[in-house]
Structure formats: C-alpha cells, structure tokens
Scaffold this motif. Sequence first.
Motif, short mmCIF file in Angstrom:
data_model
loop_
_atom_site.label_atom_id
_atom_site.label_comp_id
_atom_site.label_asym_id
_atom_site.label_seq_id
_atom_site.Cartn_x
_atom_site.Cartn_y
_atom_site.Cartn_z
N VAL B 276 -13.95 -24.21 -0.49
CA VAL B 276 -14.55 -23.74 0.77
C VAL B 276 -15.58 -22.64 0.49
N LEU B 277 -16.80 -22.83 0.96
CA LEU B 277 -17.85 -21.81 0.87
C LEU B 277 -18.45 -21.59 2.25
N ILE B 280 -16.96 -23.71 5.05
CA ILE B 280 -17.22 -25.15 5.09
C ILE B 280 -16.79 -25.78 3.78
N SER B 281 -16.20 -26.96 3.86
CA SER B 281 -15.73 -27.64 2.65
C SER B 281 -16.90 -27.97 1.73
#
Lengths: 366, 366, 366, 366
Positions: B276-277, B280-281
């Motif tokens: 996750v960054l 958001i995946s």
Amino acid sequence: MSGSSIGNLFCVTSFGESHGAAIGCVVDGCPPGMVLSTDDIQAELDRRKPGTSRHVTQRRESDTVEILSGVFEGKTTGAPIALLIRNEDQRSKDYGNIADTFRPGHADYTYWHKYGIRDYRGGGRSSARETAVRVAAGAIARKWLLERYGVVIRGYMSQLGPIEIPFKSWDAVSENPFFAPNTEIVPELETYMDQLRKSGDSVGAKISVVAENVPVGWGEPVYDRLDADLAYALMSINAVKGVEIGAGFDSVTQKGSEHGDELTPVGFLSNHAGGVLGGISTGQDIIAHIAIKPTSSIRLPRNSIDKAGNPVLVETHGRHDPCVGIRATPIAEAMLAIVLIDHALRHRGQCADVVVDTPRIAGKVK
Amino acid sequence: MSGSSIGNLFCVTSFGESHGAAIGCVVDGCPPGMVLSTDDIQAELDRRKPGTSRHVTQRRESDTVEILSGVFEGKTTGAPIALLIRNEDQRSKDYGNIADTFRPGHADYTYWHKYGIRDYRGGGRSSARETAVRVAAGAIARKWLLERYGVVIRGYMSQLGPIEIPFKSWDAVSENPFFAPNTEIVPELETYMDQLRKSGDSVGAKISVVAENVPVGWGEPVYDRLDADLAYALMSINAVKGVEIGAGFDSVTQKGSEHGDELTPVGFLSNHAGGVLGGISTGQDIIAHIAIKPTSSIRLPRNSIDKAGNPVLVETHGRHDPCVGIRATPIAEAMLAIVLIDHALRHRGQCADVVVDTPRIAGKVK
Amino acid sequence: MSGSSIGNLFCVTSFGESHGAAIGCVVDGCPPGMVLSTDDIQAELDRRKPGTSRHVTQRRESDTVEILSGVFEGKTTGAPIALLIRNEDQRSKDYGNIADTFRPGHADYTYWHKYGIRDYRGGGRSSARETAVRVAAGAIARKWLLERYGVVIRGYMSQLGPIEIPFKSWDAVSENPFFAPNTEIVPELETYMDQLRKSGDSVGAKISVVAENVPVGWGEPVYDRLDADLAYALMSINAVKGVEIGAGFDSVTQKGSEHGDELTPVGFLSNHAGGVLGGISTGQDIIAHIAIKPTSSIRLPRNSIDKAGNPVLVETHGRHDPCVGIRATPIAEAMLAIVLIDHALRHRGQCADVVVDTPRIAGKVK
Amino acid sequence: MSGSSIGNLFCVTSFGESHGAAIGCVVDGCPPGMVLSTDDIQAELDRRKPGTSRHVTQRRESDTVEILSGVFEGKTTGAPIALLIRNEDQRSKDYGNIADTFRPGHADYTYWHKYGIRDYRGGGRSSARETAVRVAAGAIARKWLLERYGVVIRGYMSQLGPIEIPFKSWDAVSENPFFAPNTEIVPELETYMDQLRKSGDSVGAKISVVAENVPVGWGEPVYDRLDADLAYALMSINAVKGVEIGAGFDSVTQKGSEHGDELTPVGFLSNHAGGVLGGISTGQDIIAHIAIKPTSSIRLPRNSIDKAGNPVLVETHGRHDPCVGIRATPIAEAMLAIVLIDHALRHRGQCADVVVDTPRIAGKVK
C-alpha cells in the motif's frame, strides 16, 4: 460517504493539493455555542507548520487559516465550519522533473494507475501538506472536548530512528523542535539529525498520544470501537505504518495475569488496555502509539521507472523533512481529538438517558 | 450507520450475543451472479470453530450456518444475504457468578457504564463468539475476490507468546491447530500451551495475513485508505491491540534508503510498504500483522470490584481459550477480505473508465 | 455523515451562510479525467443567480465560483473538488430588525430552539442562498452524466400559483425569466407577478424535471431506491413541500389497467412510473415534480412573537423573491443530477460484471 | 452503507424475499433499557398482515416475529436487535409462469437488467412482503418515541381511488379494514372494493400520517432535513409515487399570507408547514401524505414482453391486494417512526447541551 470524510456526527471533509490554490476542510456537526476564533486554530497550525527549525522542510507557508462559515459573533452555530488555507510557497519547478517518474515510496505509481491522471506537483493530493487540514479540524475538536468534558489531549515523540526517548515531562515537549518529552536528549537528537541530513538520507520515528479525563462509555462496538476508529484515523496519516493501543505489540508476549488491568474501589492498578475495553473507553487515559516511516524523498539515488516503464534513477533535491515524524505529533493529537468528539456525540445520542448508580472508579492509581 | 456495520458498498451488519438465541449478519452489496452455498461458508467457519483441539475452548458449537436470503437457485442475486447461526451450547450457569462482577480485562465494566444494562452471559455482545459472524461474511468476500480477481487471502500465526514462528510454508498452516506455517515448531508450541493451561494463565499472540494478486488501485484517500480501513477492521477484532502494515514498527528505525521500495521494469525490489502506497494498493502482496492480547479469563485470582464498588477476587473457571490468538487467523483473513471487496467495488464505481497505457509492473521480484 | 452532505460515492458537502464570508462545497468522488473549468459551473450558476429580472430579488451577487482543488491541467483528478463563492452584497442592516423576532414561515424559530444560537442575517444557514452551492455541484454531475452516458437533464416551471403552464417546447424555457416551456403564456405570468409584487404578497409554484437517456439499472433497493433518494434530494431544497415521481398523486385515482406501463418489443407504451420501477431506472425518462411554497418574507403584516414570547407584527421589507419557485428550476435539475451520478457510480461498483442478453427496449414509444 | 439500510444512529438493515426462507432486519442503535417483547412488535405486524379481510390478499402468513438478539431479561441492551419472520405460505407455483416474463408495473424488468438474475417468486426482493420488516422495526421506534418523548404516531387512509375520506375520528381507524377515520363511509368503500375485485382491476390510494408531541428541534439541515429524510423513507415504500409534507401541493396555489403559519404567545395559528420549518421540527404535529399507485398485478390482460423480447399477454391470477394502499397505513406509520427516532438521537448527540430560555409555544391553537 466517499473517502475524503472522517467521522459520523462530527464529520470532517478534506480537500486540496500541495501546490494547488488552497487546502481546507468542512467540519460538520460541531456542537453550537462554543467560542471559536481563528486564533484557536492558528495556534495548533503553528505547532506543525514547516520552516520552524533546521530539522524540517524549509518550505515557507504561514498556514494562515480563514473561517468561512459556521461561526457567528464568535460562537459556533451548529452549521458546518469551513476552513480555508491558501497555499503560498508553490515552487512547482522543483517537481517538474517527476511528472513522468514514479518516486520510490511515494504514491505516484498508485495514484497514476488508480486515476489515470495525477497532480504531481509536490505529491498533489497525497502530500503531507494535507495534514495541516487535520490539525485545523482537530483544533476545534480538542477545544470542545476540553471545555465540555475536560479532556486533555497531548502527544510526544517517543523514538527518533534508533534513539528511544524516555518520557520525562509534558513541559519539555514544547521546549524543543522534536516534541521530545525530555530536554536532556535534545542535543543527541540534533546531532543525529544533522548527520542524517548531511548523508542525504531520512529516518522513521515513533509518536505517542494520550487523552486524559475521557469519560467511561465512549465507543460503538462491535466495529466502530473507539480503538478501531482510532486505528483508522491514525493509520490514515501519511507515512504511518503501525498503530498500537496501550500495550500494543507487547501484548503478544504478556501473560493474562500481567496484561489484564485489575480494578480496585479506588481505581485501576494498571493500564495495559490503553483506556479501551471491548471498544469502549474505561475512564483511564487513552494511549496510542504510531510508527512513522522514513521520508521517501531523499537525495540518495534510487532505482525506479518512468511512465513508459523504462528504468530511471531518482534523486530528490526539493525541500523535504528528513524525518516526517518530527512534525507528526500535532497531527496525531488532532486525529485522536476528531475520533473522540465523534464518539462523544454518538454516545450522547444513543445513551443520553443511561443512569448508573455504580460508582465510576478513577483512572490508573499512581 | 451505527456501530455494528462495516463497509460501504459491501456492508456487513452483525448481531447476536454469546448466549442468546443466535448470532448472524446481513451482507449487503455482494455482487450478483456468484455461485454460493452454505458449504462455502461452513468450510471457513469450521476453521475457527471451538473444540477442535485441546488448546482451545471446549465449548461445543457446530456453528451451522443458514442462508436466509440473497441467494436464488444457487447464485447471489445482489440482494442482502442474511446468515444465521443458532447458539447451541449455552451453559449460562458458568457465568451467573459474574452478573454483578466486573472481570479484569473484559468489557463488563465499560458495557455496564455505557448502556446501564448488559447481557453478562459469556460476555454477551462483547464475546469473541461474534467473530464467527465475521468469518461467515468474510467467506463470501474472499470467494468473490478469488473468482473475480484471483485474489488469494491467507494468514498464519507468526508468534505465540515468546515463541517466534519462522515462516516455512503455506502448506504447513492447515496441518496444525495453531495455524503455524512451520511444522517443526509445533511440538514446542504444544508443550508451551500445555504448561500454560496447567498454570491457569493465558498468553498473547501475533497473527499475519497476506493478500496476493490484489490489483493496483484499490483504496480511497485521504481517509478511507486501504491501510486505514484495514487497520480499522483488524483493530475491531476482539483482543487486538496493535496493527502493522508491511514493515510496521520496524519502519521507526529504518532509513529511507532502506524502506522505500525501489521499482524496476520487472517489478518492485522489496515490499516494506506491505502493498500500500498513499493508501492505494500497489499490486504487491498486501501484508498486515496484528497483536492479540492474552485471554482475560484465567483461573488465577485477580483483583476487581463488584457493581456496588466493593473489592472482590475473580477466578474464571468457565471454558476459555488459553490463547485467543490460536483461533484468530481465520478471523483476520475474513476482515482483510471484507475490506478488500469493499474497496474493489468502490474503486470500480469511481474509476471504471480509467485506462492507463503505462505498464503495470509485477509484485516483489523473487 | 452529518446533515450537510448528500450522496455516497459522489458526495457533496455544503457550507456557508447567506451573509457570511462565503458559501461553497466539497464535491468528493467525481470520476477522474473529465475536462472541467469554472465556465462549466458558472454557466449553471448564472441561470439561477438573483437580479436577472424584475420578478426576482434584486440582491446583487455575481456568484463567481472558484475551483480550489481536484482539477489539474483542466481535468478532474478524482480528488475532492472544492468550490468557493464569496458573498458580495451583504446588506445585513436589512436584517438587524429580525435578530429577536421569529418570522412566520421561516426557520428562525426552529434554528433558535435547536441550536440556541442563530445567524439571523438573511436567514443565515437556512437561506435559499445555499442553493447556489447545489447548482454548482450539480453542474459537475450533469456534465459527467452527459459526456459519459448521454444523460440530458432539463426542467421547467409547470405552474405559477393558479396558472398552469402547458408544455410547448424545451426551447422556450431559456427564453423567459420564468423557465416556462411556453412563450405565449409569459405575458400572463408577468402581469400576475407584477400585481402580486404590488400587493406585497407571494405565491407558490410547481417545477418539473426530466432526465433523458438514463440507462436501465440505476437505483439500490430497498431503501436507497432511485426515487427515494430523489425524493430526499428534492425535498431538501428550501421551500419544497411535495415531491411526485411520474404520475405522482394522480396514481391515487388511477386503475391498475391505466397506471401500469405496458411493454412492447419496441418500447414502453406509457410512462406513469416516471422512469422508475422497484426503485430502479427503467430506461425511460426520469420525471419528477415538486411543489414550492410561497415566499415567507412578505410586506404584509403577520402575527408572530419575539424571543421573549411577546406578540409582534412582522413586515418584511428586505429584497426577496415574490415567488422563490421562479429560480428553482436550475436547483431541481442540479439535485436530480447529483442523485443520478451517485447511483450511476454505485451501480457500476456492485454490478460492473452484469451481462444481460435480453434486449433493452426503448423508452416511451412516441 | 449499501441500499438496504435506513437511518444513521438508529439504523435498520432489511433482508429477505417474498418466497425465500425468511424476511427480517437488524435494528442497530436502539437506546438501551427499554422494555421490549415480541408482543410489542407482533401487535403492529398483525395490523398489516394479509388475509384479515376479503379486501386484501388471501396469502396466509402469521408473520410471527422472533427476537434473536439485543434484548436481555426483557429489556433492550443497546446491542443490535435482530428480528426474524419465517415465510410460511410460499405457493411458488403461482409464480412459475412469470420466470421469463416481465410484468407491467413490476420491478421484473429493472431487477433483471440491473442484476442479471432475479428471484421471480412473488416478486422476490421487490415484493411488498418486505414491508413487514419495516413495520417490525417501526414498532421498536414508536415504542421508544412514545415512552421517552410522548410522541404519538398514527395514520389513516385519506382517499381510496376516487373516494375522498373525510376525517372524523382516530377511534374509527381501528374499526374497519381500510384504516378509514370515518365509519359512515365504510359501506361505500366496501361496495367499491367488491366491484373492483370483480372487475379484475386495481386502484390507488392516499394515506396520511401524523406524529404528535414531537419536540421542536429535530432535523439536520441542509440535506438531512426531517422532511427530506421523511420523503426518502416514505418514497422507499413499495408503490409510493408521491409525498407531501403539510400543505404539500396545495402550496403551489397558496399565497404567502395564507401559507406562512403565524405565531402567537399561546401557539401557532395554523400548520401548513406540517410541523417542519427549515428542515427542523416546530413542535407542531408532523403531517405527511403519500400517494400509492394501484396494484400492478391484475387479472386483466396486459401487453408485455418476455426475456427474449417477444410480445406476450400477462394476466395475473395469484393472490394479490386489489389495493395495496389498504394495508399501507401501518407501513407509513413505521417509516415515520424510524425517521423520527433517528433524528431524535442525532439531535441529542449534537445539541445535548443547548439550553434556550425562550418559551416554547404550543402546537396549533385549536
């Protein structure tokens, strides 16, 4: 609601990009009749704003907040309170070079694939600049919690990279740029940060937040537990990778005979629970800890790819915090405040008529 | 919505007490057209149900699930799916003695003060029995995720009290009662648990969950981030005191040059982000770890108070798991599945038209 | 969420008072990649703004909108879009005399008792000025609906007080200040309004809105039906006292053999349903009608009381619309657009995979 | 939340199909400590259940309700209350013939295109049978409203097809199968219904509901107004095509000098507002009217198409209400109750501290 709102009865809706015209939020559901001015909010914003020491980004933002609505003759009216902060120091050219590159550790790659378009200037929507909005909204929440229930919310840096920071006193926190509850250790922290900055690298940190005088009864099981909503709120802060309530991961190795906080007529004998049992506040201090990852923007060269999928080397020379954790304390406090006021209101709504003759015991016995 | 629902487009609403007539839930928003039978759900329930080994509670519950609605001719219709599990082994007399006593570490004290009334039988609403409902709802979510996107969700026990469990293989997980990914260590775990049980004490544990093949793009910043909603969902599980995404608290001591996952044309070089960054995946494995506190119900005498505020000694002799963590793996998997499907649907709603010509890179390079 | 937000995946959060610094909103969930500029929004705002004819209030507001976020290089990014409209013509002295008086038909009395404080200037939060925000948000919704699905949303005044307005053509609507779909009747309307204004009284009106080319399938039974959410959205407009879908109250006297719209291979034979069956769009035109009460602020003396409970006579001499219905058409269109886009996104989320080989029939056969 | 839930702090989640195993709901957020038994709920269910007169469907359902959770020792605990009603009289063969046909006026066509699958038995999820669930949940809401605030909720049939029913007395309502507030007119209604039934046709109706003793202050502007949420709740009832608050569509032709309810020290002089100003309750009676369309299932042949798009003639010979409006009164009352309790709780949450010294005036002066 969609993803930019937090809270149910006290609902904060955030907007704005790092280098757009402005950032801000709408705070809906603040109880009416509370004295509120921009000073109340500005004071909190100034605690987190950039450029206050050599250890944080030198971006110049006064973070001046304007109250657009919801306050009349100095008091909240119960109507939504809109807060506006204009962006001032937008040196977008610093970022032009990343328009087509995905920076490691940043949201560039994910925003691009999710939305098919991204405001790359300074990270756009994914920038930590958005956290100023949280601090502004949190200032309203914490003021109400203090005035209405005497709830005191404070936080501090409990670890900077490898350096654990023993808690000495709350007074120390405001006397150094690290929010360290310990003045003796500040020189060590400064030396560490100076070397780190020279090295072009960054480091993580650990922040702790505490809420005192929270009444027993706040929290809505089985999903909207006070600790679950707090985990959500804290994990939603940029760069946070872990959340602990009370004993947190120490619970893994604890025995039940150690962890379970015993009760006595005069109070609890310990607080491994961190002030929450079954998702509901116990009347003890609410205690949470968060892990903040090291800043992703560093001068050291990193492997990445561009939009075309070609390999590139990324070196970031913009203005960045070598440790985003340094400015994270006011943000974590704000999120704790936002979660607490929302649950205070929800609890009053459902349980306003509850009368219990059982004595409420004190928090942890000193 | 109120506190017993989780999810937005895929919304699970839970009900039921440990010793009431039944527990169950309504799963609203499951996409139509998926083959679904009670077998799909029962298989997951059986993984978590009590009485399967000497290391867990001996309460006898078949946990037989009935699908009351939302399925027609073997397929989901898009209408709400109601699941019902009748309680069978309600030996309430085990609990009569706690009607007026607040057990340390339990929600007795907080439920009482919040609601002014509580179903004390087996913890009532705050009992871990409610987690069966999560597993049932999660079974529907994971089936859809697997069939529609190939998402595989698995979990394992990574630590039992002081014993860290090195990951050996996924195959091992189903071959022992601890969900340990390592068969060699099982005898050590069994010895430890047998001694613990004899001692009348309990201990904590650490559980890890992983989701593979999650597409890039799931998650709704800035608050409803995938990791924030996951933290909420996992922290809402009974006895959980901490949540980590990816490197978690190790991020505190990491340098940016170590933590930030580098990208290459053939994939990421590491996965400290845990998939996750920016909320958001990334397309990498979603990785989370949770800390589970030791069971609060133990035979050893503990100090507490009764409703009148008088001191009492509490010894719990009912049927309890000496380590609730042992049965927590399927629950954590279920919560991960529920969060993922909700974000899958939300992402499709807002971004269904997004087309990106940029190549999507693989997950972590082996 | 609290009361100032509407919509789930496409969520509009409104703020601002009639005579405060500004009004505006945050539009969260707008799909990314849509070309959007202030012109798109200003065009709709200009349709509803005051001072455009002698039949509406003479308050001077340019209603100039500023986009603060969510748009980058001319396109929506998927991030929240904040819209700001500064108030310009705040002649608060017009309203000083009502600080302690409750005006009949206004929200003065209810706001006072609910919040214990109210911004009385021009009605504060309860002013119809807030509807400008709805029109601005609706402009974004309708643009997306048109570009993505070809949905056309239009409205008109179908009755002014006692004067029913036969529908002649859509072209006529923009050619007169009443949004009347009929130019021949305009002189009659003007004469009526001139006499009404002289009399110091006000009158009600009926507005009709239509959405064409809405695909079959939008709407989430059993509560979030398309028509139920539309009723909510339309009834939330200031001064609206009634909402009809399709045949509306005519259904009371209709026989089933008349009301039920028959289907043929080439289309429906009628549209008494107003384009919604079982809470889901049919593919026919969505048709709704609303009743708008007469303006409460009139010059004629009215009985009321002051804060102390003493009887007073109220005569309102500020700047007011003698018929708020005259400017209501763009507002009703906007609310219809906001509801439709939200359901479009929700439907895509849950049912993106649905493939039906059954032919979709046309709307009403001409 | 998804589409099958209504309410925020008092949240009802509905499930079940007409000919499935059962229907039911989860009522989350009911305040704790209220005495509640199945009798309280059954009494309301019996008012709406089928087969009570020759003028309604002869389907035999005892509508026996079971409370699965949330009640302990006869009192609500604050935990979710699950209600279960098993279906008994499922003569599915009545409906086999409609598996491939879209019945005019029904949701067959829309459900099919939305979900790609539908439970056609008796209308499945779109059946009016779901309204039993609303009545059950509403019974809990109205009991609390009455006991806590003295709110009395009642309704009646105000028009049956062409026959307007003058209000005579509340006592009359329970003395006839039509819920007519007027015994003299009952023979006329029976004659009309007998002829209608013979003709094989159906007809619409108008229902009115009133809530007395609602305190001033309930409702959350600007979107979650009391009247807007009420419009949503009432329009969500099967077959409802129109909603009016107070004067409703009569407001269109009213002058401001007539519509605006004047205030005096002893009370309001009229109630055209229907008890809501600015979206907030005034302390007067809450009054709403709804238009109910004629039953779509009639014996007379109707044109339609089958799944293949071929023209077919539809004649419905199952067991149906010739006027669904006859059983709609308890349903409308229930929805009013559900909206009121939710707003009562929300108001307490945000405004619990509000103290106003201004005298609250009485409702309409008789």
